[in-house]
Motif scaffolding. Structure first.
Motif, PDB file in Angstrom:
ATOM      1  N   GLN A  37       0.835  -1.203   0.000  1.00 23.30           N
ATOM      2  CA  GLN A  37       0.000   0.000   0.000  1.00 23.30           C
ATOM      3  C   GLN A  37       0.868   1.251   0.000  1.00 23.30           C
ATOM      4  O   GLN A  37       0.591   2.197  -0.739  1.00 23.30           O
ATOM      5  N   SER A  38       1.918   1.256   0.793  1.00 23.42           N
ATOM      6  CA  SER A  38       2.804   2.409   0.873  1.00 23.42           C
ATOM      7  C   SER A  38       3.519   2.652  -0.448  1.00 23.42           C
ATOM      8  O   SER A  38       3.614   3.794  -0.919  1.00 23.42           O
ATOM      9  N   LEU A  39       4.026   1.587  -1.071  1.00 24.09           N
ATOM     10  CA  LEU A  39       4.691   1.716  -2.368  1.00 24.09           C
ATOM     11  C   LEU A  39       3.737   2.250  -3.431  1.00 24.09           C
ATOM     12  O   LEU A  39       4.114   3.088  -4.250  1.00 24.09           O
ATOM     13  N   ALA A  40       2.505   1.766  -3.407  1.00 28.90           N
ATOM     14  CA  ALA A  40       1.507   2.235  -4.372  1.00 28.90           C
ATOM     15  C   ALA A  40       1.251   3.732  -4.169  1.00 28.90           C
ATOM     16  O   ALA A  40       1.219   4.505  -5.130  1.00 28.90           O
ATOM     17  N   GLU A  41       1.100   4.126  -2.900  1.00 35.15           N
ATOM     18  CA  GLU A  41       0.830   5.532  -2.597  1.00 35.15           C
ATOM     19  C   GLU A  41       1.986   6.424  -3.047  1.00 35.15           C
ATOM     20  O   GLU A  41       1.774   7.509  -3.597  1.00 35.15           O
ATOM     21  N   GLU A  42       3.233   5.946  -2.833  1.00 32.50           N
ATOM     22  CA  GLU A  42       4.411   6.712  -3.257  1.00 32.50           C
ATOM     23  C   GLU A  42       4.443   6.911  -4.773  1.00 32.50           C
ATOM     24  O   GLU A  42       5.091   7.823  -5.273  1.00 32.50           O
ATOM     25  N   ASN A  43       3.736   6.035  -5.499  1.00 29.79           N
ATOM     26  CA  ASN A  43       3.721   6.110  -6.957  1.00 29.79           C
ATOM     27  C   ASN A  43       2.395   6.626  -7.497  1.00 29.79           C
ATOM     28  O   ASN A  43       2.080   6.433  -8.669  1.00 29.79           O
ATOM     29  N   GLY A  44       1.613   7.273  -6.631  1.00 29.85           N
ATOM     30  CA  GLY A  44       0.394   7.932  -7.066  1.00 29.85           C
ATOM     31  C   GLY A  44      -0.853   7.070  -7.129  1.00 29.85           C
ATOM     32  O   GLY A  44      -1.841   7.462  -7.739  1.00 29.85           O
ATOM     33  N   TYR A  45      -0.827   5.903  -6.518  1.00 37.05           N
ATOM     34  CA  TYR A  45      -1.991   5.024  -6.503  1.00 37.05           C
ATOM     35  C   TYR A  45      -2.516   4.897  -5.086  1.00 37.05           C
ATOM     36  O   TYR A  45      -1.748   4.939  -4.124  1.00 37.05           O
ATOM     37  N   THR A  46      -3.815   4.724  -4.967  1.00 37.74           N
ATOM     38  CA  THR A  46      -4.426   4.451  -3.675  1.00 37.74           C
ATOM     39  C   THR A  46      -5.025   3.056  -3.726  1.00 37.74           C
ATOM     40  O   THR A  46      -5.904   2.787  -4.554  1.00 37.74           O
ATOM     41  N   LEU A  47      -4.499   2.174  -2.888  1.00 35.74           N
ATOM     42  CA  LEU A  47      -5.014   0.798  -2.819  1.00 35.74           C
ATOM     43  C   LEU A  47      -5.705   0.596  -1.487  1.00 35.74           C
ATOM     44  O   LEU A  47      -5.140   0.911  -0.442  1.00 35.74           O
ATOM     45  N   SER A  48      -6.921   0.070  -1.530  1.00 39.16           N
ATOM     46  CA  SER A  48      -7.571  -0.306  -0.286  1.00 39.16           C
ATOM     47  C   SER A  48      -6.818  -1.498   0.293  1.00 39.16           C
ATOM     48  O   SER A  48      -6.038  -2.162  -0.401  1.00 39.16           O
ATOM     49  N   TYR A  49      -7.039  -1.778   1.558  1.00 36.68           N
ATOM     50  CA  TYR A  49      -6.367  -2.923   2.173  1.00 36.68           C
ATOM     51  C   TYR A  49      -6.753  -4.207   1.441  1.00 36.68           C
ATOM     52  O   TYR A  49      -5.901  -5.061   1.193  1.00 36.68           O
ATOM     53  N   ASP A  50      -8.028  -4.329   1.065  1.00 42.15           N
ATOM     54  CA  ASP A  50      -8.489  -5.537   0.363  1.00 42.15           C
ATOM     55  C   ASP A  50      -7.797  -5.692  -0.990  1.00 42.15           C
ATOM     56  O   ASP A  50      -7.360  -6.787  -1.353  1.00 42.15           O
ATOM     57  N   ASP A  51      -7.688  -4.604  -1.753  1.00 37.64           N
ATOM     58  CA  ASP A  51      -7.005  -4.667  -3.050  1.00 37.64           C
ATOM     59  C   ASP A  51      -5.528  -4.997  -2.871  1.00 37.64           C
ATOM     60  O   ASP A  51      -4.974  -5.834  -3.575  1.00 37.64           O
ATOM     61  N   ALA A  52      -4.875  -4.332  -1.906  1.00 34.76           N
ATOM     62  CA  ALA A  52      -3.462  -4.582  -1.661  1.00 34.76           C
ATOM     63  C   ALA A  52      -3.248  -6.027  -1.217  1.00 34.76           C
ATOM     64  O   ALA A  52      -2.301  -6.687  -1.657  1.00 34.76           O
ATOM     65  N   SER A  53      -4.135  -6.528  -0.391  1.00 32.82           N
ATOM     66  CA  SER A  53      -4.047  -7.917   0.069  1.00 32.82           C
ATOM     67  C   SER A  53      -4.186  -8.882  -1.104  1.00 32.82           C
ATOM     68  O   SER A  53      -3.441  -9.861  -1.216  1.00 32.82           O
ATOM     69  N   HIS A  54      -5.126  -8.593  -1.995  1.00 32.77           N
ATOM     70  CA  HIS A  54      -5.324  -9.428  -3.183  1.00 32.77           C
ATOM     71  C   HIS A  54      -4.066  -9.444  -4.046  1.00 32.77           C
ATOM     72  O   HIS A  54      -3.571 -10.501  -4.433  1.00 32.77           O
ATOM     73  N   TYR A  55      -3.531  -8.266  -4.349  1.00 31.91           N
ATOM     74  CA  TYR A  55      -2.329  -8.186  -5.185  1.00 31.91           C
ATOM     75  C   TYR A  55      -1.132  -8.850  -4.504  1.00 31.91           C
ATOM     76  O   TYR A  55      -0.329  -9.507  -5.141  1.00 31.91           O
ATOM     77  N   PHE A  56      -1.020  -8.651  -3.175  1.00 33.63           N
ATOM     78  CA  PHE A  56       0.100  -9.254  -2.453  1.00 33.63           C
ATOM     79  C   PHE A  56       0.037 -10.783  -2.555  1.00 33.63           C
ATOM     80  O   PHE A  56       1.055 -11.435  -2.775  1.00 33.63           O
ATOM     81  N   GLN A  57      -1.161 -11.344  -2.425  1.00 34.73           N
ATOM     82  CA  GLN A  57      -1.314 -12.803  -2.545  1.00 34.73           C
ATOM     83  C   GLN A  57      -1.010 -13.277  -3.960  1.00 34.73           C
ATOM     84  O   GLN A  57      -0.420 -14.333  -4.142  1.00 34.73           O
ATOM     85  N   VAL A  58      -1.399 -12.517  -4.950  1.00 34.70           N
ATOM     86  CA  VAL A  58      -1.118 -12.876  -6.346  1.00 34.70           C
ATOM     87  C   VAL A  58       0.388 -12.842  -6.606  1.00 34.70           C
ATOM     88  O   VAL A  58       0.938 -13.726  -7.265  1.00 34.70           O
ATOM     89  N   LEU A  59       1.056 -11.817  -6.076  1.00 40.00           N
ATOM     90  CA  LEU A  59       2.496 -11.668  -6.298  1.00 40.00           C
ATOM     91  C   LEU A  59       3.336 -12.596  -5.424  1.00 40.00           C
ATOM     92  O   LEU A  59       4.490 -12.864  -5.725  1.00 40.00           O
ATOM     93  N   ASN A  60       2.755 -13.078  -4.326  1.00 41.66           N
ATOM     94  CA  ASN A  60       3.472 -13.945  -3.386  1.00 41.66           C
ATOM     95  C   ASN A  60       2.613 -15.161  -3.051  1.00 41.66           C
ATOM     96  O   ASN A  60       2.164 -15.316  -1.920  1.00 41.66           O
TER      97      ASN A  60
END
Length: 80
Positions: free
Chosen positions: A22-45
């Motif tokens: 979530q922090s990395l996304a925010e630093e790059n101009g994106y806002t991720l909800s916890y649910d979205d970030a959790s989904h992407y984190f599981q996909v990437l890991n």
């Protein structure tokens, strides 16, 4: 759901937690909800599941049955 572009995907793969993603996304101009970030984190890991006790013993090494010197190649105290 926010769609990750290739550049952000490369950065996202480095995240060690959902919060870091979530922090990395925010630093790059994106806002991720916890649910979205959790989904992407599981996909990437992806997780393969828990390791069984037998698998853990196979990689952990050591022994408790007194055969360690013969089976593990460890020198006994008298053979130094």
């Amino acid at each position: 759901m926010v769609e990750l572009n290739d550049g952000l995907l490369l950065i996202a793969k480095e995240a060690k937690s959902v919060e870091e993603l979530q922090s990395l996304a925010e630093e790059n101009g994106y806002t991720l909800s916890y649910d979205d970030a959790s989904h992407y984190f599981q996909v990437l890991n992806p997780s393969e599941g828990d390791i069984s006790d037998d698998e853990l013993e196979a990689v952990a090494g050591g022994c408790n049955d007194g055969s360690c010197n013969a089976n593990c190649g460890v020198l006994s105290a008298g053979n130094k």
